[in-house]
Design an enzyme around this catalytic site. Structure first.
Site, PDB file in Angstrom:
ATOM      1  NE  ARG A 264      -4.551   1.469   1.764  1.00 42.28           N
ATOM      2  CZ  ARG A 264      -4.347   2.180   0.662  1.00 42.28           C
ATOM      3  NH1 ARG A 264      -5.223   2.092  -0.328  1.00 42.28           N
ATOM      4  NH2 ARG A 264      -3.300   2.968   0.548  1.00 42.28           N
TER       5      ARG A 264
ATOM      6  CG  ASP B  21      -5.714   6.091   2.080  1.00 44.23           C
ATOM      7  OD1 ASP B  21      -5.513   5.751   3.264  1.00 44.23           O
ATOM      8  OD2 ASP B  21      -4.961   6.860   1.460  1.00 44.23           O
TER       9      ASP B  21
ATOM     10  CB  CYS C 124      -0.991  -0.016   1.168  1.00 46.56           C
ATOM     11  SG  CYS C 124      -0.245   0.030   2.808  1.00 46.56           S
TER      12      CYS C 124
HETATM   13  P1  4NP Z   1      -1.854   2.830   4.039  1.00 47.98           P
HETATM   14  O1  4NP Z   1      -2.505   4.202   4.560  1.00 47.98           O
HETATM   15  O2  4NP Z   1      -1.278   3.136   2.674  1.00 47.98           O
HETATM   16  O3  4NP Z   1      -3.016   1.895   3.998  1.00 47.98           O
HETATM   17  O4  4NP Z   1      -0.812   2.424   5.050  1.00 47.98           O
HETATM   18  C1  4NP Z   1      -1.829   5.405   4.639  1.00 47.98           C
HETATM   19  C2  4NP Z   1      -0.846   5.597   5.597  1.00 47.98           C
HETATM   20  C3  4NP Z   1      -0.195   6.805   5.697  1.00 47.98           C
HETATM   21  C4  4NP Z   1      -0.517   7.822   4.838  1.00 47.98           C
HETATM   22  C5  4NP Z   1      -1.482   7.627   3.868  1.00 47.98           C
HETATM   23  C6  4NP Z   1      -2.129   6.420   3.758  1.00 47.98           C
HETATM   24  N1  4NP Z   1       0.143   9.070   4.958  1.00 47.98           N
HETATM   25  O5  4NP Z   1      -0.207   9.999   4.194  1.00 47.98           O
HETATM   26  O6  4NP Z   1       1.032   9.214   5.786  1.00 47.98           O
END
Ligand code: 4NP
Length: 152
Positions: free
Chosen positions: A9, A119, A3
């Site tokens: 995720r 997300d 991800c």
């Molecule tokens: P992930 O979610 O891709 O599912 O781990 C996110 C985690 C951090 C961020 C965005 C999405 N961020 O902008 O820091």
């Protein structure tokens, strides 16, 4: 499992698929990574950990890391949570990119639809439960599709 942050995720997806593989007696090594480096070394998001544990899966051992080109060579199968992650995997892997190895995880559940795992970064606990259920169904498909086969 890939991800953006490797914090919400993909840690859930890693934990779920590793758990199912273990229960099925499959010697699969599941890992996860983020295409960004924002959360390298961090534990999964507290709500990912909480919802996993409610479902009997401990993901607290995981630490965030960034996807790298070598992952394309090391792993037999690479799943992106969304289409942006897919494009980033391609960019990072450069000449090592193997499109036969990479797919959106939800294409296992809804073939050819190219759907994204939502997300959760600004989401509520309810969203984590919804995504857990989605990932659980997709991982169940992965187990039934590849158990007993050599992935290549
Ligand atoms: P992930 O979610 O891709 O599912 O781990 C996110 C985690 C951090 C961020 C965005 C999405 N961020 O902008 O820091």
């Amino acid at each position: 499992m890939v991800c953006l942050g490797n914090i919400c995720r993909s840690p859930l997806a890693e934990g779920i698929l590793q758990h199912k593989a273990n229960v099925a007696g499959l010697k699969w090594k599941i890992d996860s990574a983020g295409t960004a480096n924002y959360h390298v070394g961090e534990m999964p998001h507290h709500l990912s950990q909480k919802v996993a544990l409610i479902n009997g899966i401990d993901i607290s051992y995981q630490r965030g890391r960034q996807f790298c080109k070598e992952d394309m060579l090391e792993f037999d199968k690479i799943y992106a949570m969304d289409t942006t992650n897919y494009a980033e995997i391609k960019r990072i892997s450069k000449d090592a990119f193997d499109e036969n190895k990479v797919d959106l995880l939800l294409n296992e559940l809804y073939p050819g639809k190219n759907l994204n795992v939502p997300d959760l970064w600004y989401g509520t606990e309810e969203g984590y439960h919804t995504v857990f259920a989605l990932l659980n169904d997709a991982c169940e498909k992965v187990i039934s599709k590849y158990a007993g086969t050599k992935i290549k």
